[in-house]
Scaffold this motif. Structure first.
Motif, PDB file in Angstrom:
ATOM      1  N   GLN A   1       0.508  -1.035  -0.134  1.00  0.00           N
ATOM      2  CA  GLN A   1      -0.073  -0.221   0.012  1.00  0.00           C
ATOM      3  C   GLN A   1       0.727   1.126   0.017  1.00  0.00           C
ATOM      4  O   GLN A   1       0.653   2.191  -0.885  1.00  0.00           O
ATOM      5  N   ALA A   2       2.355   1.586   0.583  1.00  0.00           N
ATOM      6  CA  ALA A   2       3.099   2.422   0.396  1.00  0.00           C
ATOM      7  C   ALA A   2       3.937   1.965  -0.203  1.00  0.00           C
ATOM      8  O   ALA A   2       3.340   3.811  -1.404  1.00  0.00           O
ATOM      9  N   LEU A   3       3.830   0.863  -1.294  1.00  0.00           N
ATOM     10  CA  LEU A   3       4.751   1.706  -2.292  1.00  0.00           C
ATOM     11  C   LEU A   3       3.332   2.544  -3.614  1.00  0.00           C
ATOM     12  O   LEU A   3       4.207   2.840  -4.551  1.00  0.00           O
ATOM     13  N   TRP A   4       2.574   1.631  -3.197  1.00  0.00           N
ATOM     14  CA  TRP A   4       1.574   2.113  -4.469  1.00  0.00           C
ATOM     15  C   TRP A   4       1.730   4.046  -4.187  1.00  0.00           C
ATOM     16  O   TRP A   4       1.696   4.793  -5.215  1.00  0.00           O
ATOM     17  N   ALA A   5       1.255   4.574  -3.268  1.00  0.00           N
ATOM     18  CA  ALA A   5       1.210   5.265  -2.697  1.00  0.00           C
ATOM     19  C   ALA A   5       2.327   6.561  -2.992  1.00  0.00           C
ATOM     20  O   ALA A   5       1.840   7.397  -3.603  1.00  0.00           O
ATOM     21  N   PHE A   6       3.705   6.252  -2.490  1.00  0.00           N
ATOM     22  CA  PHE A   6       4.751   6.671  -2.813  1.00  0.00           C
ATOM     23  C   PHE A   6       4.788   7.313  -4.906  1.00  0.00           C
ATOM     24  O   PHE A   6       5.489   7.715  -4.731  1.00  0.00           O
ATOM     25  N   ALA A   7       4.489   5.826  -5.239  1.00  0.00           N
ATOM     26  CA  ALA A   7       4.626   5.823  -6.729  1.00  0.00           C
ATOM     27  C   ALA A   7       3.683   6.500  -7.545  1.00  0.00           C
ATOM     28  O   ALA A   7       4.327   7.111  -8.906  1.00  0.00           O
ATOM     29  N   GLU A   8       2.753   7.075  -6.576  1.00  0.00           N
ATOM     30  CA  GLU A   8       1.394   7.852  -7.470  1.00  0.00           C
ATOM     31  C   GLU A   8       1.846   9.048  -7.274  1.00  0.00           C
ATOM     32  O   GLU A   8       0.541   9.637  -7.696  1.00  0.00           O
ATOM     33  N   ALA A   9       2.654   9.787  -6.217  1.00  0.00           N
ATOM     34  CA  ALA A   9       2.504  10.495  -5.732  1.00  0.00           C
ATOM     35  C   ALA A   9       2.559  11.363  -6.320  1.00  0.00           C
ATOM     36  O   ALA A   9       3.930  11.702  -6.509  1.00  0.00           O
ATOM     37  N   GLU A  10       2.059  13.233  -5.954  1.00  0.00           N
ATOM     38  CA  GLU A  10       2.646  14.338  -6.712  1.00  0.00           C
ATOM     39  C   GLU A  10       3.869  15.303  -5.595  1.00  0.00           C
ATOM     40  O   GLU A  10       4.645  15.632  -6.276  1.00  0.00           O
ATOM     41  N   VAL A  11       3.287  14.934  -4.920  1.00  0.00           N
ATOM     42  CA  VAL A  11       4.094  15.529  -3.504  1.00  0.00           C
ATOM     43  C   VAL A  11       4.321  14.112  -2.274  1.00  0.00           C
ATOM     44  O   VAL A  11       3.514  13.918  -2.270  1.00  0.00           O
ATOM     45  N   ALA A  12       5.440  13.638  -1.923  1.00  0.00           N
ATOM     46  CA  ALA A  12       5.986  13.284  -0.985  1.00  0.00           C
ATOM     47  C   ALA A  12       6.852  13.774   0.090  1.00  0.00           C
ATOM     48  O   ALA A  12       7.603  14.774  -0.157  1.00  0.00           O
ATOM     49  N   LEU A  13       5.636  13.824   1.248  1.00  0.00           N
ATOM     50  CA  LEU A  13       6.602  14.837   2.777  1.00  0.00           C
ATOM     51  C   LEU A  13       6.916  13.150   3.433  1.00  0.00           C
ATOM     52  O   LEU A  13       6.722  12.408   4.016  1.00  0.00           O
ATOM     53  N   VAL A  14       8.646  13.353   3.862  1.00  0.00           N
ATOM     54  CA  VAL A  14       9.608  12.700   4.748  1.00  0.00           C
ATOM     55  C   VAL A  14      10.031  13.102   5.588  1.00  0.00           C
ATOM     56  O   VAL A  14      10.607  14.328   5.813  1.00  0.00           O
ATOM     57  N   ILE A  15       9.314  13.148   6.623  1.00  0.00           N
ATOM     58  CA  ILE A  15       9.049  13.839   8.540  1.00  0.00           C
ATOM     59  C   ILE A  15      10.229  13.107   9.567  1.00  0.00           C
ATOM     60  O   ILE A  15       9.851  11.670   9.972  1.00  0.00           O
ATOM     61  N   GLY A  16      11.069  12.955   9.454  1.00  0.00           N
ATOM     62  CA  GLY A  16      11.841  12.615  10.511  1.00  0.00           C
ATOM     63  C   GLY A  16      11.862  11.383  11.050  1.00  0.00           C
ATOM     64  O   GLY A  16      11.835  10.908  12.118  1.00  0.00           O
ATOM     65  N   THR A  17      13.366  11.016   9.274  1.00  0.00           N
ATOM     66  CA  THR A  17      13.361   9.679   9.967  1.00  0.00           C
ATOM     67  C   THR A  17      14.390   9.748   9.390  1.00  0.00           C
ATOM     68  O   THR A  17      15.051  10.728   8.175  1.00  0.00           O
ATOM     69  N   SER A  18      15.734   8.906   9.831  1.00  0.00           N
ATOM     70  CA  SER A  18      16.829   8.631   9.577  1.00  0.00           C
ATOM     71  C   SER A  18      17.355   8.211   7.884  1.00  0.00           C
ATOM     72  O   SER A  18      18.107   8.392   7.228  1.00  0.00           O
ATOM     73  N   ALA A  19      15.536   8.204   7.436  1.00  0.00           N
ATOM     74  CA  ALA A  19      15.495   7.458   5.540  1.00  0.00           C
ATOM     75  C   ALA A  19      16.802   6.742   5.543  1.00  0.00           C
ATOM     76  O   ALA A  19      17.785   6.183   4.520  1.00  0.00           O
ATOM     77  N   GLU A  20      16.878   5.518   7.122  1.00  0.00           N
ATOM     78  CA  GLU A  20      18.751   4.724   6.344  1.00  0.00           C
ATOM     79  C   GLU A  20      17.731   3.079   6.803  1.00  0.00           C
ATOM     80  O   GLU A  20      18.304   1.869   6.566  1.00  0.00           O
TER      81      GLU A  20
ATOM     82  N   THR B   1      20.130  13.720   5.777  1.00  0.00           N
ATOM     83  CA  THR B   1      19.833  12.396   5.200  1.00  0.00           C
ATOM     84  C   THR B   1      20.506  11.789   4.332  1.00  0.00           C
ATOM     85  O   THR B   1      20.673  12.820   3.334  1.00  0.00           O
ATOM     86  N   PRO B   2      20.457  10.788   4.230  1.00  0.00           N
ATOM     87  CA  PRO B   2      21.249   9.658   2.736  1.00  0.00           C
ATOM     88  C   PRO B   2      20.315  10.323   1.591  1.00  0.00           C
ATOM     89  O   PRO B   2      20.182  10.246   0.609  1.00  0.00           O
ATOM     90  N   LEU B   3      18.745  10.873   2.185  1.00  0.00           N
ATOM     91  CA  LEU B   3      17.845  11.170   1.346  1.00  0.00           C
ATOM     92  C   LEU B   3      17.970  13.149   1.022  1.00  0.00           C
ATOM     93  O   LEU B   3      17.596  13.168   0.016  1.00  0.00           O
ATOM     94  N   SER B   4      18.656  13.717   1.879  1.00  0.00           N
ATOM     95  CA  SER B   4      18.224  14.786   1.096  1.00  0.00           C
ATOM     96  C   SER B   4      18.853  15.584   0.188  1.00  0.00           C
ATOM     97  O   SER B   4      18.332  16.244  -0.632  1.00  0.00           O
ATOM     98  N   SER B   5      20.124  14.730  -0.364  1.00  0.00           N
ATOM     99  CA  SER B   5      20.317  15.135  -2.028  1.00  0.00           C
ATOM    100  C   SER B   5      18.781  15.103  -3.054  1.00  0.00           C
ATOM    101  O   SER B   5      20.184  15.699  -4.202  1.00  0.00           O
ATOM    102  N   GLN B   6      18.115  14.450  -3.221  1.00  0.00           N
ATOM    103  CA  GLN B   6      17.106  14.138  -3.471  1.00  0.00           C
ATOM    104  C   GLN B   6      16.062  14.554  -3.636  1.00  0.00           C
ATOM    105  O   GLN B   6      15.133  15.141  -4.385  1.00  0.00           O
TER     106      GLN B   6
END
Length: 243
Positions: free
Chosen positions: A172-191, A217-222
């Motif tokens: 369910q999460a994969l589908w939502a993030f693949a289809e999102a127009e905006v993705a918001l990532v909060i308070g996670t190390s992304a590790e 985080t490792p996601l910051s560059s993207q």
């Protein structure tokens, strides 16, 4: 920082996917896991958060989770949790909130389109039939709990290290993030995988990616917009006029 651009993209979006980690609950008094003052500084993962630990000494594991359950239920949702619930109301059916947290603060803040990737500390899960059931009030809870249906012992309904995520949750999460127009990532190390891959998936699928984290985080560059703030401060800056 591109804050105004991020706000504009978020207000215009019809499909928004959100991922939260321990950092969003820290202002509510719940410690994170891996930083200098985190939970694993004082407790050994191998003693409390693996299937082997539970098989070796289920009572020890349960007493630790009962202590955490009591502390978590004393905590209250903070402004970041509340703003995400309000954002869900604004976006509607195109919104999904995915959390790595087990503290139930999102649901207590009013979030309904919610996927708890790592389970919920306020529930037990039957070792025999698999039924999930709420734990008693923490003030009266004496572990272990027993299944209301088959009376077998229940285990904490959380995902331990080395275990699979709840069936269907990550899909369910994969589908939502693949289809999102905006993705918001909060308070996670992304590790921590597989959740860490969700932000990268959204970015590669063309979503506008916003990260709220006081540390890189490792996601910051993207990220199209990285707000170097705590969760409450960042959500206030992004959507504080929601209410």
């Amino acid at each position: 920082m591109n804050l105004e651009a991020a706000r504009k993209r978020l207000w215009e979006a019809r499909r928004v996917a959100v991922l939260t980690g321990a950092g969003i609950s820290q202002p509510s008094g719940i410690p994170t896991f891996r930083d200098a003052a985190g939970l694993w500084k004082d407790f050994d993962i191998e003693e409390y958060a693996t299937p082997a630990a539970y098989a070796r000494d289920p009572q020890k594991v349960w007493e630790w989770y009962a202590w955490r359950y009591q502390n978590v239920m004393q905590a209250q949702p903070n402004r970041a949790h509340t703003l995400l619930a309000l954002l869900e109301q604004r976006i509607g059916e195109g919104f999904l909130l995915v959390t790595q947290n087990v503290d139930s603060l999102h649901s207590r803040a009013g979030s309904q389109r919610l996927v708890e990737l790592h389970g919920n500390i306020a529930r037990g899960r039957c070792e025999r039939c698999g039924e999930r059931f709420p734990l008693p009030d923490p003030a009266h809870f004496v572990p272990p709990p027993y299944c209301p249906s088959c009376k077998a012992r229940g285990r904490p309904d959380v995902v331990w290290f080395g275990e699979l995520l709840p069936e269907g949750a990550f899909e369910q999460a994969l589908w939502a993030f693949a289809e999102a127009e905006v993705a918001l990532v909060i308070g996670t190390s992304a590790e921590v995988e597989p959740a860490a891959s969700l932000g990268r998936l959204a970015h590669s699928s063309g979503a506008y990616l916003i990260e709220i984290n006081p540390n890189p985080t490792p996601l910051s560059s993207q990220a199209d917009c990285s707000l170097r703030m705590g969760a409450v401060e960042g959500m206030e800056a992004l959507v504080g006029d929601l209410g």
